[in-house]
Design a protein around this motif. Sequence first.
Motif, mmCIF file in Angstrom:
data_model
loop_
_atom_site.group_PDB
_atom_site.id
_atom_site.type_symbol
_atom_site.label_atom_id
_atom_site.label_comp_id
_atom_site.label_asym_id
_atom_site.label_seq_id
_atom_site.Cartn_x
_atom_site.Cartn_y
_atom_site.Cartn_z
ATOM 1 N N UNK A 195 -41.556 -9.987 37.427
ATOM 2 C CA UNK A 195 -41.105 -10.275 38.786
ATOM 3 C C UNK A 195 -41.821 -11.502 39.339
ATOM 4 N N UNK A 196 -43.119 -11.602 39.051
ATOM 5 C CA UNK A 196 -43.911 -12.721 39.565
ATOM 6 C C UNK A 196 -43.473 -14.043 38.957
ATOM 7 N N UNK A 197 -43.266 -14.085 37.649
ATOM 8 C CA UNK A 197 -42.872 -15.356 37.039
ATOM 9 C C UNK A 197 -41.477 -15.767 37.486
ATOM 10 N N UNK A 198 -40.604 -14.789 37.684
ATOM 11 C CA UNK A 198 -39.270 -15.133 38.188
ATOM 12 C C UNK A 198 -39.336 -15.658 39.619
ATOM 13 N N UNK A 199 -40.278 -15.147 40.382
ATOM 14 C CA UNK A 199 -40.487 -15.615 41.754
ATOM 15 C C UNK A 199 -40.860 -17.096 41.767
ATOM 16 N N UNK A 200 -41.833 -17.481 40.952
ATOM 17 C CA UNK A 200 -42.295 -18.868 40.931
ATOM 18 C C UNK A 200 -41.369 -19.788 40.141
ATOM 19 N N UNK A 201 -40.514 -19.226 39.299
ATOM 20 C CA UNK A 201 -39.628 -20.063 38.500
ATOM 21 C C UNK A 201 -38.407 -20.525 39.284
ATOM 22 N N UNK A 202 -38.117 -19.880 40.404
ATOM 23 C CA UNK A 202 -36.942 -20.255 41.177
ATOM 24 C C UNK A 202 -37.203 -21.533 41.965
ATOM 25 N N UNK A 203 -36.162 -22.286 42.297
ATOM 26 C CA UNK A 203 -36.361 -23.537 43.024
ATOM 27 C C UNK A 203 -36.804 -23.347 44.473
ATOM 28 N N UNK A 204 -36.413 -22.237 45.106
ATOM 29 C CA UNK A 204 -36.785 -21.948 46.491
ATOM 30 C C UNK A 204 -37.607 -20.666 46.498
ATOM 31 N N UNK A 205 -38.818 -20.712 47.080
ATOM 32 C CA UNK A 205 -39.747 -19.590 47.026
ATOM 33 C C UNK A 205 -39.972 -19.052 48.436
ATOM 34 N N UNK A 206 -39.562 -17.810 48.718
ATOM 35 C CA UNK A 206 -39.801 -17.245 50.050
ATOM 36 C C UNK A 206 -41.273 -16.924 50.272
ATOM 37 N N UNK A 207 -41.778 -17.265 51.438
ATOM 38 C CA UNK A 207 -43.140 -16.922 51.835
ATOM 39 C C UNK A 207 -43.088 -16.278 53.220
ATOM 40 N N UNK A 208 -44.200 -15.730 53.649
ATOM 41 C CA UNK A 208 -44.266 -15.113 54.972
ATOM 42 C C UNK A 208 -44.995 -16.072 55.911
ATOM 43 N N UNK A 209 -44.346 -16.392 57.016
ATOM 44 C CA UNK A 209 -44.875 -17.389 57.951
ATOM 45 C C UNK A 209 -46.288 -17.013 58.411
ATOM 46 N N UNK A 210 -47.188 -17.994 58.352
ATOM 47 C CA UNK A 210 -48.552 -17.796 58.822
ATOM 48 C C UNK A 210 -49.479 -17.150 57.817
ATOM 49 N N UNK A 211 -49.008 -16.893 56.618
ATOM 50 C CA UNK A 211 -49.837 -16.242 55.606
ATOM 51 C C UNK A 211 -49.981 -17.143 54.389
ATOM 52 N N UNK A 212 -51.196 -17.201 53.867
ATOM 53 C CA UNK A 212 -51.448 -17.977 52.650
ATOM 54 C C UNK A 212 -52.447 -17.199 51.798
ATOM 55 N N UNK A 213 -51.991 -16.134 51.163
ATOM 56 C CA UNK A 213 -52.910 -15.212 50.484
ATOM 57 C C UNK A 213 -53.565 -15.829 49.262
ATOM 58 N N UNK A 214 -54.750 -15.306 48.937
ATOM 59 C CA UNK A 214 -55.445 -15.691 47.711
ATOM 60 C C UNK A 214 -54.962 -14.801 46.571
ATOM 61 N N UNK A 215 -54.608 -15.429 45.461
ATOM 62 C CA UNK A 215 -54.032 -14.707 44.333
ATOM 63 C C UNK A 215 -54.850 -14.934 43.073
ATOM 64 N N UNK A 216 -54.858 -13.924 42.216
ATOM 65 C CA UNK A 216 -55.425 -14.029 40.876
ATOM 66 C C UNK A 216 -54.350 -13.691 39.867
ATOM 67 N N UNK A 217 -54.379 -14.388 38.740
ATOM 68 C CA UNK A 217 -53.423 -14.120 37.672
ATOM 69 C C UNK A 217 -54.187 -13.865 36.380
ATOM 70 N N UNK A 218 -53.471 -13.301 35.417
ATOM 71 C CA UNK A 218 -54.032 -13.060 34.087
ATOM 72 C C UNK A 218 -53.049 -13.570 33.060
ATOM 73 N N UNK A 219 -53.511 -14.453 32.186
ATOM 74 C CA UNK A 219 -52.640 -14.927 31.111
ATOM 75 C C UNK A 219 -52.329 -13.750 30.198
ATOM 76 N N UNK A 220 -51.065 -13.592 29.851
ATOM 77 C CA UNK A 220 -50.669 -12.418 29.086
ATOM 78 C C UNK A 220 -51.301 -12.384 27.703
#
Length: 355
Positions: A195-220
């Motif tokens: 779900x996450x990779x499909x989110x970032x792979x799309x040309x338009x990415x929805x975000x929530x106004x006023x929020x800029x969360x810190x994220x961590x990822x793990x290479x598979x």
Amino acid sequence: MTPGSASGAPGVVVVTGVSRYLGANLAARLAADPRIGRVIGLDEADPQPELAALLDGVERVRADAGSVGTVVADLAAESVVHVSLISAPDKQHGGRAAMKEHNVIGTMQLLAACQRAPSLRRLVVRSSTAAYGASFRDPAVFTEDTEPRAVPRGGFARDILDIEGYVRGFRRRRPDVTATVLRFAPFIGSTADTTLTRYFARPVVPTVFGRDPRLQFLHIDDALEVLHRSVVEEHPGTFNVAGEGVLALSQAIRRAGRIPVPVYEPGLSGAVGLARLLGFGRYGLDQVDLFVHGRVVDTARLVREYGFTPRPTAAAFDDFIRAHLDGTVVRADQLAAAEAAVLDGIRQVRAAVQE
């Protein structure tokens, strides 16, 4: 336990979920390890052809959760690796009810089978950092001993809490078995399809106004390495598994070369609706809460006990980006849907303020 210490190579290893990427690749890695005798791939579904090609050295058994007990006992399994989890409801797996049946009831039945297996010496269970939830009450960094500050809203996170509760019960009943729980951060990488990779792979990415969360990822690939080591080495306990460092959501979107679309909808339902309008599939509250509050975990225990450090979050994300620089453009209907969702969110916020 020193990093990399081993306690006898397992003779028979059972891996669940081999019809999907993580399970198939793990089973293939274990089958190629000369320290391991037999690798049995357990799943109720057949893998896709590209994954089936990986499993030449794996003995496959088609079994659902109801018959798993007989299979584990008959095989005299010495190690069981449970990675067969569904992280988001979808049509393929039958929605949320089927997802809970698979995750929670399936794990409960597997652990009951493991409890009755006298040959079992090692149990490895895939978990998730979703166990900590995501809310405004969160600490800056979660350790393995941190309790969630609020009950998670998302179905997957609640499943994870149930699963870990069953594992704690298993540990009490079978103290002779080395039980390892791996709380993985969201997977990313050139070959990951989530779900996450499909989110970032799309040309338009929805975000929530006023929020800029810190994220961590793990290479598979690092997830596979940690799973592999958990089978051939002794690592009892619960471990956070994530890449060092963080990326703010805005940084990740810029690195991916995508277009952010802020959604103003209170309660975050607008972000879910926008994701569906843009064709991103079904986004649950687990993903929405993550993109609002973020989540960062401490991995010192993993590095100390395993002697292994996953590649940093930024490096894992860059590997994903390199595989998705495909010149994707925004279609007119996608942009129109995004604009309509944003305008609708603004109208709802104004209406709420005026009430």
